[in-house]
Design a protein around this motif. Structure first.
Motif, PDB file in Angstrom:
ATOM      1  N   ALA A 145       0.856  -1.181   0.000  1.00 33.16           N
ATOM      2  CA  ALA A 145       0.000   0.000   0.000  1.00 33.16           C
ATOM      3  C   ALA A 145       0.895   1.235   0.000  1.00 33.16           C
ATOM      4  N   LEU A 146       0.890   2.017  -1.089  1.00 34.15           N
ATOM      5  CA  LEU A 146       1.811   3.141  -1.233  1.00 34.15           C
ATOM      6  C   LEU A 146       1.245   4.434  -0.659  1.00 34.15           C
ATOM      7  N   PHE A 147       0.111   4.905  -1.194  1.00 36.21           N
ATOM      8  CA  PHE A 147      -0.464   6.177  -0.759  1.00 36.21           C
ATOM      9  C   PHE A 147      -1.898   6.270  -1.269  1.00 36.21           C
ATOM     10  N   ASP A 148      -2.598   7.291  -0.831  1.00 43.02           N
ATOM     11  CA  ASP A 148      -3.927   7.633  -1.324  1.00 43.02           C
ATOM     12  C   ASP A 148      -3.817   8.852  -2.222  1.00 43.02           C
ATOM     13  N   ILE A 149      -4.658   8.875  -3.236  1.00 42.36           N
ATOM     14  CA  ILE A 149      -4.617   9.987  -4.188  1.00 42.36           C
ATOM     15  C   ILE A 149      -6.012  10.576  -4.350  1.00 42.36           C
ATOM     16  N   GLN A 150      -6.079  11.895  -4.291  1.00 38.69           N
ATOM     17  CA  GLN A 150      -7.348  12.612  -4.454  1.00 38.69           C
ATOM     18  C   GLN A 150      -7.384  13.212  -5.856  1.00 38.69           C
ATOM     19  N   LEU A 151      -8.293  12.712  -6.697  1.00 34.78           N
ATOM     20  CA  LEU A 151      -8.416  13.169  -8.078  1.00 34.78           C
ATOM     21  C   LEU A 151      -9.714  13.946  -8.249  1.00 34.78           C
ATOM     22  N   PRO A 152      -9.797  14.788  -9.289  1.00 29.28           N
ATOM     23  CA  PRO A 152     -11.060  15.489  -9.551  1.00 29.28           C
ATOM     24  C   PRO A 152     -12.200  14.497  -9.770  1.00 29.28           C
ATOM     25  N   GLU A 153     -13.354  14.873  -9.309  1.00 28.26           N
ATOM     26  CA  GLU A 153     -14.513  13.986  -9.443  1.00 28.26           C
ATOM     27  C   GLU A 153     -14.889  13.808 -10.907  1.00 28.26           C
ATOM     28  N   SER A 154     -15.173  12.569 -11.279  1.00 32.40           N
ATOM     29  CA  SER A 154     -15.516  12.263 -12.674  1.00 32.40           C
ATOM     30  C   SER A 154     -16.812  12.953 -13.063  1.00 32.40           C
ATOM     31  N   GLN A 155     -16.855  13.440 -14.294  1.00 34.07           N
ATOM     32  CA  GLN A 155     -18.067  14.034 -14.834  1.00 34.07           C
ATOM     33  C   GLN A 155     -18.948  12.937 -15.431  1.00 34.07           C
ATOM     34  N   PRO A 156     -20.253  13.067 -15.314  1.00 31.13           N
ATOM     35  CA  PRO A 156     -21.119  12.036 -15.913  1.00 31.13           C
ATOM     36  C   PRO A 156     -20.965  12.015 -17.427  1.00 31.13           C
ATOM     37  N   ALA A 157     -21.084  10.826 -17.981  1.00 35.19           N
ATOM     38  CA  ALA A 157     -20.957  10.662 -19.425  1.00 35.19           C
ATOM     39  C   ALA A 157     -22.092  11.379 -20.145  1.00 35.19           C
ATOM     40  N   PRO A 158     -21.825  11.989 -21.303  1.00 36.91           N
ATOM     41  CA  PRO A 158     -22.909  12.667 -22.037  1.00 36.91           C
ATOM     42  C   PRO A 158     -23.983  11.668 -22.466  1.00 36.91           C
ATOM     43  N   GLN A 159     -25.216  12.119 -22.383  1.00 41.32           N
ATOM     44  CA  GLN A 159     -26.337  11.250 -22.716  1.00 41.32           C
ATOM     45  C   GLN A 159     -26.484  11.138 -24.228  1.00 41.32           C
ATOM     46  N   HIS A 160     -26.566   9.903 -24.704  1.00 33.95           N
ATOM     47  CA  HIS A 160     -26.779   9.648 -26.125  1.00 33.95           C
ATOM     48  C   HIS A 160     -28.234   9.957 -26.470  1.00 33.95           C
ATOM     49  N   PRO A 161     -28.484  10.518 -27.662  1.00 29.57           N
ATOM     50  CA  PRO A 161     -29.880  10.857 -28.002  1.00 29.57           C
ATOM     51  C   PRO A 161     -30.814   9.651 -28.022  1.00 29.57           C
ATOM     52  N   ASP A 162     -30.270   8.444 -28.249  1.00 30.47           N
ATOM     53  CA  ASP A 162     -31.132   7.251 -28.284  1.00 30.47           C
ATOM     54  C   ASP A 162     -31.189   6.534 -26.949  1.00 30.47           C
ATOM     55  N   GLU A 163     -30.574   7.089 -25.907  1.00 27.58           N
ATOM     56  CA  GLU A 163     -30.552   6.401 -24.612  1.00 27.58           C
ATOM     57  C   GLU A 163     -31.938   6.164 -24.042  1.00 27.58           C
ATOM     58  N   PRO A 164     -32.881   7.128 -24.119  1.00 28.93           N
ATOM     59  CA  PRO A 164     -34.218   6.840 -23.550  1.00 28.93           C
ATOM     60  C   PRO A 164     -34.912   5.645 -24.188  1.00 28.93           C
ATOM     61  N   SER A 165     -34.523   5.303 -25.425  1.00 27.44           N
ATOM     62  CA  SER A 165     -35.170   4.176 -26.087  1.00 27.44           C
ATOM     63  C   SER A 165     -34.788   2.844 -25.459  1.00 27.44           C
ATOM     64  N   PHE A 166     -33.679   2.812 -24.710  1.00 31.22           N
ATOM     65  CA  PHE A 166     -33.219   1.571 -24.112  1.00 31.22           C
ATOM     66  C   PHE A 166     -33.640   1.448 -22.655  1.00 31.22           C
ATOM     67  N   HIS A 167     -34.405   2.400 -22.152  1.00 29.41           N
ATOM     68  CA  HIS A 167     -34.912   2.309 -20.800  1.00 29.41           C
ATOM     69  C   HIS A 167     -36.244   1.563 -20.792  1.00 29.41           C
ATOM     70  N   LEU A 168     -36.668   1.151 -19.618  1.00 29.58           N
ATOM     71  CA  LEU A 168     -37.948   0.471 -19.494  1.00 29.58           C
ATOM     72  C   LEU A 168     -39.090   1.424 -19.828  1.00 29.58           C
ATOM     73  N   LEU A 169     -39.960   0.987 -20.693  1.00 30.81           N
ATOM     74  CA  LEU A 169     -41.112   1.786 -21.086  1.00 30.81           C
ATOM     75  C   LEU A 169     -42.302   1.435 -20.190  1.00 30.81           C
ATOM     76  N   PRO A 170     -43.301   2.319 -20.116  1.00 29.86           N
ATOM     77  CA  PRO A 170     -44.485   2.003 -19.313  1.00 29.86           C
ATOM     78  C   PRO A 170     -45.163   0.725 -19.789  1.00 29.86           C
ATOM     79  N   THR A 171     -45.705  -0.002 -18.872  1.00 26.34           N
ATOM     80  CA  THR A 171     -46.372  -1.263 -19.189  1.00 26.34           C
ATOM     81  C   THR A 171     -47.620  -1.005 -20.026  1.00 26.34           C
TER      82      THR A 171
END
Length: 277
Positions: A145-171
């Motif tokens: 175990a060498l050390f701990d490192i504090q890095l900038p927080e990751s940014q969320p990935a950009p949403q693809h325009p077709d992403e909502p199509s792969f989510h669960l749709l209403p029954t």
């Protein structure tokens, strides 16, 4: 003198007993202009209390030499496998970064936040634990175990325009029509009588043609009567299972048969009238 198998066992045991360690491990952070921000001489028994902070425009450099434990000659060892493991204990995300080690056992790792390596896992507000893993067939495995490192927080990935199509749709809820209402038995019986009424009319007419008991089962009239009954069965079959095209086909065949049987029945009736006269 020791036997050869025993000597080999002792040699393997001695090789496995030897451990690898680090000589002069050092980690330094730099700003965007290349000026050093913080330098830590790493102790293998204890990590620095404060994580190494690396900003979005900063960089980090880790250097060390791999040697055998207890060897003060300064001769380095080149392990078969050398990895840096970045681990986030809060999310369980981890990344493995292979390192290149020279024949003299020297290695370094450069981290530039302008272009971070793919081995860095998604980061959060919690620091990552940096661990060195060494593997060599001639030495026992090592995990430091060498050390701990504090890095900038990751940014969320950009949403693809077709992403909502792969989510669960209403029954999809289908509303069925209510159960078909069945008419009362009295009404069904009444219409059944209407459906059978033509046969009653036929029997009355035959009784007028033949005084006395109708001769429906005579050889000349029975085929015509059977063909009429076949028409009734065809209509019932159509109501239960058949399609319109099938009804027209079978009805056409029965129509031809009915024509010939009807001519035969009429000829028989005419012959009997003539015989009576």
């Amino acid at each position: 003198m020791l036997s050869r198998p025993l000597a080999l066992l002792l040699l393997v045991a001695a090789a496995q007993a030897s451990l690898l360690t680090l000589h002069a491990p050092r980690v330094t952070t730099y700003d965007s202009t290349g000026n050093g921000i913080r330098t830590e001489i790493l102790k293998l028994t204890q990590k620095p209390a404060i994580p190494m902070a690396v900003g979005p425009t900063d960089s980090l450099k880790l250097t060390f030499q791999i040697i055998e434990e207890g060897d003060d000659s300064g001769k380095g060892v080149q392990p078969l496998q050398t990895f840096l493991r970045f681990y986030d204990p809060h999310t369980g995300e981890e990344g493995i970064q292979p390192l290149r080690v020279t024949a003299a056992g020297k290695a370094k790792f450069d981290l530039n936040m302008a272009k971070p390596p793919l081995s860095i896992p998604p980061t959060s507000k919690a620091p990552l634990e940096v661990t060195l893993i060494l593997g060599s067939p001639k030495h026992s495995p090592v995990k430091l175990a060498l050390f701990d490192i504090q890095l900038p927080e990751s940014q969320p990935a950009p949403q693809h325009p077709d992403e909502p199509s792969f989510h669960l749709l209403p029954t999809i809820e289908h509303t069925f029509r209510p159960t078909q209402k069945v008419p009362a038995r009295a009404i069904s019986a009444l219409f059944t009588l209407f459906a059978l009424a033509p046969w009653g009319v036929l029997l009355v007419l035959w009784s007028q043609v033949f005084p006395g008991a109708p001769r429906l089962f005579s050889p000349s009239i029975l085929p015509f009567t059977a063909s009429l009954g076949a028409f009734e069965l065809l209509l019932f079959w159509y109501w239960v299972d058949l399609k319109l095209g099938q009804v027209l086909l079978y009805g056409g065949v029965l129509g031809v048969v009915t024509i010939f049987t009807g001519k035969t029945a009429l000829a028989s009736i005419g012959a009997r009238r003539i015989a009576r006269k």
